[in-house]
Design an enzyme around this catalytic site. Sequence first.
Site, short mmCIF file in Angstrom:
data_model
loop_
_atom_site.label_atom_id
_atom_site.label_comp_id
_atom_site.label_asym_id
_atom_site.label_seq_id
_atom_site.Cartn_x
_atom_site.Cartn_y
_atom_site.Cartn_z
N ASP A 143 0.87 -1.16 0.00
CA ASP A 143 0.00 0.00 0.00
C ASP A 143 0.92 1.23 0.00
O ASP A 143 2.11 1.11 0.32
CB ASP A 143 -0.87 -0.04 1.26
N ASP A 153 -0.23 5.04 0.89
CA ASP A 153 -0.54 6.05 1.90
C ASP A 153 -0.49 5.46 3.31
O ASP A 153 -1.07 4.39 3.56
CB ASP A 153 -1.91 6.65 1.65
N GLU A 194 -1.67 10.57 4.16
CA GLU A 194 -2.75 10.16 3.27
C GLU A 194 -2.85 11.25 2.21
O GLU A 194 -3.26 12.38 2.50
CB GLU A 194 -4.07 10.01 4.03
N ASP A 225 -1.97 -0.77 5.78
CA ASP A 225 -2.39 -0.29 7.10
C ASP A 225 -3.89 -0.18 7.26
O ASP A 225 -4.39 -0.09 8.38
CB ASP A 225 -1.77 1.08 7.36
#
Length: 404
Positions: free
Chosen positions: A198, A200, A207, A354
């Site tokens: 992932d 961000d 983000e 996350d």
Amino acid sequence: MREIILISFLGPDQPNQFNRMMQVLTTHQLDILDVGQAVIHNQLTLGIVVASDQPTQAALAMKDMLLLAHEIGLTLYFKPISFEEYQHWVKEGGRTKYIVTVLSRELTAAHLQAVTQIISQHGFNIETVTRLSGRLGMDDSDSEQHRKACVEFGLSGQLLDAQALRADCLKLSTNLSIDIAVQEDNAYRRNRRLVCFDMDSTLIEQEVIDELALEAGVGPQVAEITERAMQGELDFKQSFAARVALLKGLDTQVLEKIAARLTITEGTERLIATLKALGYRTAILSGGFQYFAEMLQRKLGIDEVYANQLDVVDGIVTGEVIGQVVDGNRKAELLRELAEKHGISLQQVIAVGDGANDLPMLSIAGLGVAFRAKPLVRENARQAISSVGLDGILYLLGVRDKDL
């Protein structure tokens, strides 16, 4: 009757010791059934299981070993092993083995005692203990923020209740601020080939959609939706569409400005460089945006990137995206496609993320790691790292600091 003996040596480590021991065994024609050695702070612990069909030869070998041990300053112990004990040991070698990795900024005796208590409660026996982190000097200049400590336990036994063990480890991790990973020690663990990240709050600390929202003047509204989506409270596609719609009218000239202020997560550059050196393929599978993912790709040397493409007309964001949205299900699909494309088993894939939208890919990867994740994600992922940087993943692969 075949005589089987365990010979144990303890004392200062010196050059040529092992060779001289082998000379004694060779002279008396003893067979070696097992051997293992560890050296800690120049102190040797060595065990050799030997066998002989001739009791006289075995006795002479023991005598010569005693003389050698006295000469080189080692303490020596002999233990006879019955045929039944030895056969049981051979049979145990076929049982599933497990690896427990414990890591944090600092590991104390209390940490290790708590972990090994859980190991014992679940019926495992500790066969090996290995420090994977580097040696720490008393005057070590590394800041506490970037310090790492890691110990790996090799276990024998049978995992009877994986869910209960996971729950016990998660509770202990939360209470003591340490990370505990339990893996089956099989060929796949030692032969991972693809890592999907992932972006961000994983490869970068921010983000991106929140940063875009700040520039568009809708920061609080978008941040609230983002947090609820990452916690799993909102459907990702719906929340994503709502957030992107709030960006309508944003000038794309701000993209470069945002990219310049993004912070790469601690340990990311070391992790990616090491993975590349070891021959791994890497990919970004992001619910964020292609522009920023490609920026990271260039900076870190990532092999492949899949993210959302902002729709832009005359340099202005329209509030929509082009093509299929990269949500949780799409991430899992992409992971499968990449594994198939490169001829890699899913067991050889690592996924790292996350948020709740990362759970689908974490669940199908051979090693799924929730990194500094939300509680929902930590509870549902098989492995989690929160106490150290992203390069802590290397410890889960068995990579030692001294190897680097």
